[in-house]
Design an enzyme around this catalytic site. Structure first.
Site, PDB file in Angstrom:
ATOM      1  N   ARG A   1      -4.724   5.028   6.555  1.00 34.25           N
ATOM      2  CA  ARG A   1      -4.111   4.842   7.878  1.00 34.25           C
ATOM      3  C   ARG A   1      -5.128   5.114   8.984  1.00 34.25           C
ATOM      4  O   ARG A   1      -5.059   4.504  10.053  1.00 34.25           O
ATOM      5  CB  ARG A   1      -2.867   5.729   8.003  1.00 34.25           C
TER       6      ARG A   1
ATOM      7  N   GLU B   1      12.995  -0.484 -10.169  1.00 35.75           N
ATOM      8  CA  GLU B   1      12.106  -1.339  -9.363  1.00 35.75           C
ATOM      9  C   GLU B   1      11.383  -2.351 -10.248  1.00 35.75           C
ATOM     10  O   GLU B   1      11.248  -3.524  -9.894  1.00 35.75           O
ATOM     11  CB  GLU B   1      11.078  -0.471  -8.612  1.00 35.75           C
TER      12      GLU B   1
ATOM     13  N   LYS C   1       1.435   3.173  -7.441  1.00 36.64           N
ATOM     14  CA  LYS C   1       0.599   3.671  -6.360  1.00 36.64           C
ATOM     15  C   LYS C   1       1.189   4.933  -5.779  1.00 36.64           C
ATOM     16  O   LYS C   1       2.398   4.932  -5.507  1.00 36.64           O
ATOM     17  CB  LYS C   1       0.501   2.580  -5.287  1.00 36.64           C
TER      18      LYS C   1
ATOM     19  N   LYS D   1       7.920   7.213   5.894  1.00 35.46           N
ATOM     20  CA  LYS D   1       8.257   6.002   5.139  1.00 35.46           C
ATOM     21  C   LYS D   1       9.210   6.288   3.972  1.00 35.46           C
ATOM     22  O   LYS D   1       9.346   5.494   3.060  1.00 35.46           O
ATOM     23  CB  LYS D   1       6.966   5.330   4.656  1.00 35.46           C
TER      24      LYS D   1
ATOM     25  N   TYR E   1     -11.625   2.186  -4.399  1.00 33.58           N
ATOM     26  CA  TYR E   1     -12.750   2.193  -3.455  1.00 33.58           C
ATOM     27  C   TYR E   1     -14.060   2.535  -4.159  1.00 33.58           C
ATOM     28  O   TYR E   1     -15.131   2.441  -3.577  1.00 33.58           O
ATOM     29  CB  TYR E   1     -12.460   3.174  -2.306  1.00 33.58           C
TER      30      TYR E   1
ATOM     31  N   LYS F   1       5.837   2.322  -5.447  1.00 36.27           N
ATOM     32  CA  LYS F   1       4.963   2.850  -4.398  1.00 36.27           C
ATOM     33  C   LYS F   1       5.638   4.076  -3.811  1.00 36.27           C
ATOM     34  O   LYS F   1       6.761   3.994  -3.300  1.00 36.27           O
ATOM     35  CB  LYS F   1       4.734   1.799  -3.313  1.00 36.27           C
TER      36      LYS F   1
HETATM   37  C1  PBG Z   1       0.743  -0.309   3.726  1.00 39.96           C
HETATM   38  C2  PBG Z   1      -0.268   0.108   2.740  1.00 39.96           C
HETATM   39  C3  PBG Z   1      -0.720   1.420   2.590  1.00 39.96           C
HETATM   40  C4  PBG Z   1      -1.714   1.391   1.612  1.00 39.96           C
HETATM   41  C5  PBG Z   1      -1.852   0.079   1.176  1.00 39.96           C
HETATM   42  N1  PBG Z   1      -0.923  -0.715   1.880  1.00 39.96           N
HETATM   43  C6  PBG Z   1      -0.363   2.662   3.321  1.00 39.96           C
HETATM   44  C7  PBG Z   1       1.022   3.003   3.600  1.00 39.96           C
HETATM   45  O1  PBG Z   1       1.954   2.612   2.901  1.00 39.96           O
HETATM   46  O2  PBG Z   1       1.212   3.708   4.585  1.00 39.96           O
HETATM   47  C8  PBG Z   1      -2.483   2.602   1.185  1.00 39.96           C
HETATM   48  C9  PBG Z   1      -3.736   2.390   0.436  1.00 39.96           C
HETATM   49  C10 PBG Z   1      -4.608   3.586   0.358  1.00 39.96           C
HETATM   50  O3  PBG Z   1      -4.250   4.713   0.776  1.00 39.96           O
HETATM   51  O4  PBG Z   1      -5.732   3.424  -0.132  1.00 39.96           O
HETATM   52  N2  PBG Z   1       1.545  -1.364   3.507  1.00 39.96           N
END
Ligand code: PBG
Length: 325
Positions: free
Chosen positions: A204, A232, A247, A216, A312, A194
């Site tokens: 968000r 990972e 992701k 982050k 989505y 991620k």
């Molecule tokens: C947070 C989380 C995020 C997403 C899924 N779980 C955002 C982040 O890490 O700030 C993002 C999913 C998306 O943008 O569609 N644990």
């Protein structure tokens, strides 16, 4: 010329015959946002066509997806600010919005596959995925909270738990908590690679979960790195993950392909909120054809080696019959 590749493209029948990858409804997982209240359905401004649902409307939405053949859902809660704290305490409290939503979906639609998100950020007053202490994200202390959250999800009926926090060691830790409590059958879909991405912005907005300070980057991966994803993935595989996820999706197809080629676990990819927003905005402006750009994007994930695609677009693809054309 002895070899003319165009012969295999000369008719629709032959093109279909030699098509190497297919996209099916079974590949799709539909993320859904949940809010408190009754009969609520509020659109996420930066994600046209995507809504936050109160639980009653969530059930209607799940039912209409099931009728279209869409059977897997990933739930995310929008938590009121007043309920958030430093330790995301509400995240594992009995009868919280999220646990009620999981229970309601599984009770009404046992055939639906419910994926749940384990991470502190929607419940954290700091908007981070871990405990913040003097500007640092604590790893091992966070694991305890993630374990409690995962156990609560399993008790509420989750089929697959998806830790999205990127703390070290969380797959093994959560696997152990689940097994010790008799949930050996609950699956883990790890957010393995991620990245610290700009493409999470609309998500968000949907959850009001942006970090209150900092970013982050001390836990999510550097977009410049690819080999680090192997470290990972190796850890997640050893710690008992059932799926490895990459992701975001489109900017990281090389990572999807690399994990597919190096591991035998099924690969998932998250076609994130910002990717959705880009295509929607272009389609709404008439700059891109919605159907063709969406299907080409989703097919690229299959080509790179993903079998599970969190997107989505899942419902619109089925509702518009885009898979069958
Ligand atoms: C947070 C989380 C995020 C997403 C899924 N779980 C955002 C982040 O890490 O700030 C993002 C999913 C998306 O943008 O569609 N644990």
């Amino acid at each position: 010329m002895m070899i003319r590749p165009r012969r295999n493209r000369k008719s629709a029948v032959i093109r279909d015959m030699v098509q190497e990858t297919q996209l099916q409804a079974a590949n799709l997982i539909f993320p859904l946002f949940i809010i408190e209240g009754n009969n609520q359905k509020t659109e996420v401004k930066s994600m046209p066509g995507i809504y936050r649902y109160s639980i009653d409307n969530l059930l209607r939405e799940v039912e209409s997806c099931l009728n279209l053949g869409l059977k897997a859902f990933d739930l995310f809660p929008n938590i009121e600010d007043s309920l958030k704290d430093k330790y995301a305490t509400i995240s594992y409290q009995k009868d919280n919005l999220y646990l009620r939503a999981i229970e309601a979906v599984k009770k009404n639609f046992p055939e639906a596959c419910v994926v749940t998100d384990v991470a502190m950020d929607p419940y954290s007053s700091d908007g981070h995925d871990g405990i913040v202490e003097n500007g640092e994200i604590l790893n091992d202390e966070t694991l305890e909270i993630l374990g409690k959250m995962a156990l609560a999800h399993a008790e509420s009926g989750a089929d697959i738990i998806a830790p999205s926090d990127m703390m070290d060691g969380r797959i093994g830790y959560i696997r152990q908590v689940l097994d010790q409590n008799g949930f050996t059958n609950v699956s883990l879909m790890s957010y393995t690679a991620k990245y610290a991405s700009a493409f999470y912005g609309p998500f968000r907005d949907a959850l009001n979960s942006a970090p209150k300070s900092g970013d982050k980057k001390s836990y999510q991966m550097n977009p410049a790195n690819v080999r680090e994803a192997l470290i990972e993935a190796q850890l997640d595989a050893e710690e008992g993950a059932d799926f490895l996820m990459v992701k975001p999706g489109l900017p990281y197809l090389d990572v999807v392909k690399m994990l597919h080629d190096n591991f035998d676990l099924p690969i998932a990819v998250y076609n994130v909120s910002g990717e959705y927003a880009m295509l929607k905005a272009a389609a709404q402006n008439g700059w891109l054809d919605a159907e063709r750009s969406t299907m080409e994007t989703l097919l690229s994930f299959r080509r790179a080696g993903a079998t599970a695609i969190l997107t989505y677009h899942a419902k619109e693809v089925l509702a518009n019959g885009w898979l069958t054309r």
